[in-house]
Design a protein around this motif. Structure first.
Motif, PDB file in Angstrom:
ATOM      1  N   SER A 160     -37.766  35.747  10.448  1.00 48.62           N
ATOM      2  CA  SER A 160     -36.618  35.578  11.337  1.00 48.62           C
ATOM      3  C   SER A 160     -36.853  34.410  12.298  1.00 48.62           C
ATOM      4  N   ASN A 161     -35.905  33.469  12.333  1.00 56.06           N
ATOM      5  CA  ASN A 161     -36.007  32.382  13.313  1.00 56.06           C
ATOM      6  C   ASN A 161     -35.806  32.918  14.731  1.00 56.06           C
ATOM      7  N   THR A 162     -34.968  33.955  14.860  1.00 62.42           N
ATOM      8  CA  THR A 162     -34.757  34.571  16.175  1.00 62.42           C
ATOM      9  C   THR A 162     -36.073  35.110  16.728  1.00 62.42           C
TER      10      THR A 162
ATOM     11  N   ALA B 280     -31.241  22.178   9.304  1.00 60.87           N
ATOM     12  CA  ALA B 280     -30.629  23.482   9.567  1.00 60.87           C
ATOM     13  C   ALA B 280     -30.773  24.276   8.257  1.00 60.87           C
ATOM     14  N   SER B 281     -29.699  24.948   7.761  1.00 59.15           N
ATOM     15  CA  SER B 281     -29.800  25.523   6.403  1.00 59.15           C
ATOM     16  C   SER B 281     -28.811  24.822   5.472  1.00 59.15           C
ATOM     17  N   LEU B 282     -28.701  23.515   5.639  1.00 61.88           N
ATOM     18  CA  LEU B 282     -27.910  22.685   4.720  1.00 61.88           C
ATOM     19  C   LEU B 282     -28.888  22.192   3.648  1.00 61.88           C
ATOM     20  N   PHE B 283     -28.968  22.966   2.565  1.00 65.15           N
ATOM     21  CA  PHE B 283     -29.947  22.708   1.509  1.00 65.15           C
ATOM     22  C   PHE B 283     -29.329  21.919   0.362  1.00 65.15           C
ATOM     23  N   PRO B 284     -30.084  20.963  -0.215  1.00 65.39           N
ATOM     24  CA  PRO B 284     -29.611  20.335  -1.447  1.00 65.39           C
ATOM     25  C   PRO B 284     -29.389  21.430  -2.496  1.00 65.39           C
TER      26      PRO B 284
ATOM     27  N   LEU C  51     -30.775  34.719   2.045  1.00 70.25           N
ATOM     28  CA  LEU C  51     -29.451  34.293   2.477  1.00 70.25           C
ATOM     29  C   LEU C  51     -29.554  33.681   3.879  1.00 70.25           C
ATOM     30  N   ARG C  52     -28.746  32.648   4.121  1.00 62.17           N
ATOM     31  CA  ARG C  52     -28.804  31.935   5.401  1.00 62.17           C
ATOM     32  C   ARG C  52     -27.432  31.883   6.072  1.00 62.17           C
ATOM     33  N   ILE C  53     -27.472  31.536   7.368  1.00 64.34           N
ATOM     34  CA  ILE C  53     -26.256  31.131   8.063  1.00 64.34           C
ATOM     35  C   ILE C  53     -26.613  29.838   8.791  1.00 64.34           C
TER      36      ILE C  53
HETATM   37  O1  LIG Z   1     -35.929  27.139   6.803  1.00 67.26           O
HETATM   38  C1  LIG Z   1     -35.916  26.323   7.704  1.00 67.26           C
HETATM   39  O2  LIG Z   1     -36.467  25.115   7.483  1.00 67.26           O
HETATM   40  C2  LIG Z   1     -36.324  23.994   8.364  1.00 67.26           C
HETATM   41  C3  LIG Z   1     -37.639  23.228   8.289  1.00 67.26           C
HETATM   42  O3  LIG Z   1     -38.679  24.147   8.549  1.00 67.26           O
HETATM   43  P1  LIG Z   1     -40.219  23.764   8.613  1.00 67.26           P
HETATM   44  O4  LIG Z   1     -40.941  25.069   8.418  1.00 67.26           O
HETATM   45  O5  LIG Z   1     -40.486  22.803   7.478  1.00 67.26           O
HETATM   46  O6  LIG Z   1     -40.463  23.151   9.945  1.00 67.26           O
HETATM   47  C4  LIG Z   1     -35.974  24.418   9.776  1.00 67.26           C
HETATM   48  O7  LIG Z   1     -35.608  23.276  10.522  1.00 67.26           O
HETATM   49  C5  LIG Z   1     -34.869  25.457   9.736  1.00 67.26           C
HETATM   50  O8  LIG Z   1     -34.443  25.792  11.044  1.00 67.26           O
HETATM   51  C6  LIG Z   1     -35.419  26.664   9.046  1.00 67.26           C
HETATM   52  O9  LIG Z   1     -34.497  27.744   9.013  1.00 67.26           O
END
Ligand SMILES: O=C1O[C@H](COP(=O)(O)O)[C@@H](O)[C@H](O)[C@H]1O
Length: 223
Positions: A78-80, A138-142, A169-171
């Motif tokens: 969790s990022n939170t 963010a969670s804008l993934f290719p 799953l992400r938001i």
């Molecule tokens: O999954 C995520 O990845 C990015 C990059 O994370 P890192 O572990 O390579 O520093 C992160 O900026 C994003 O907030 C996170 O949810």
């Protein structure tokens, strides 16, 4: 884009933490509050350790994540949880926290309430982003299922995101919210991410999402 290179990671984290605190302080001179979006993941913890002790009026700072993994707040991914342990402590415990997670099986069920809470906070006063070696931010993934919608100029504030490179799953805040921020910083470490950043500068945001926010960003890098 402005690239700032630091002699080592420790120095970068300290310096960047102080820069962000300074920007928040300046913002509070002219506004009732400052909205501050931060990433999760493995990189920003040491920045949070610096920031949480900064002498500023944290009760006027509104903190939120750039994106969240759809797991309970006490989950290790969790990022939170990272924020609660490393940023929203010490002086920064007085900040107002705006969660991107609510107890529900999927973000779709709670999107309207999360967006209603975030809408008055825009444009973001200060934005800190991370980046993955796959050029996600963010969670804008290719390759994410709804990436094109999330990159569009008329995107909503938040979108759920499912991606092959993301285990859960992400938001995420959408690209137009990130692009509208008053001040944008991206923090990256290591040779692999530096090479990815250079590739992203020559690529389309559709395949390198971080490219969407590079134009006005300060990118902070250390080996
Ligand atoms: O999954 C995520 O990845 C990015 C990059 O994370 P890192 O572990 O390579 O520093 C992160 O900026 C994003 O907030 C996170 O949810």
């Amino acid at each position: 884009m402005e690239l700032i290179e630091y002699p080592d990671v420790e120095m970068m984290m300290m310096d960047l933490g102080n820069q962000l605190a300074g920007e928040l302080k300046n913002c509070l001179l002219n506004h009732d509050w400052a909205s501050f979006a931060v990433p999760g993941g493995t990189t920003p913890g040491p920045i949070f350790d610096v920031l949480c002790a900064a002498d500023l009026e944290w009760d006027r700072v509104h903190v939120m994540l750039t994106d969240e993994r759809w797991v309970p707040e006490d989950h290790e991914r969790s990022n939170t949880r990272l924020l609660r342990e490393r940023l929203l402590v010490e002086r920064a415990a007085a900040a107002k926290y705006l969660p991107l997670y609510a107890k529900s099986d999927q973000p779709e069920d709670v999107l309207p309430e999360l967006e209603a809470m975030l809408s008055p906070e825009l444009p973001l006063s200060v934005l800190l982003l991370g980046m993955g070696a796959d050029m996600h931010t963010a969670s804008l993934f290719p390759g994410a299922d709804r990436l094109a919608d999330a990159m569009a100029d008329d995107a909503p504030i938040l979108m759920p995101m499912r991606a092959p490179g993301a285990p859960e799953l992400r938001i995420t805040l959408t690209a137009r919210v990130l692009k509208d921020a008053m001040s944008t910083h991206i923090v990256i470490t290591g040779a692999e991410k530096r090479a990815a950043l250079e590739r992203a500068q020559r690529m389309d945001p559709g395949s390198a999402p971080v490219a969407a926010v590079l134009q006005n960003a300060k990118v902070h890098w250390a080996e």
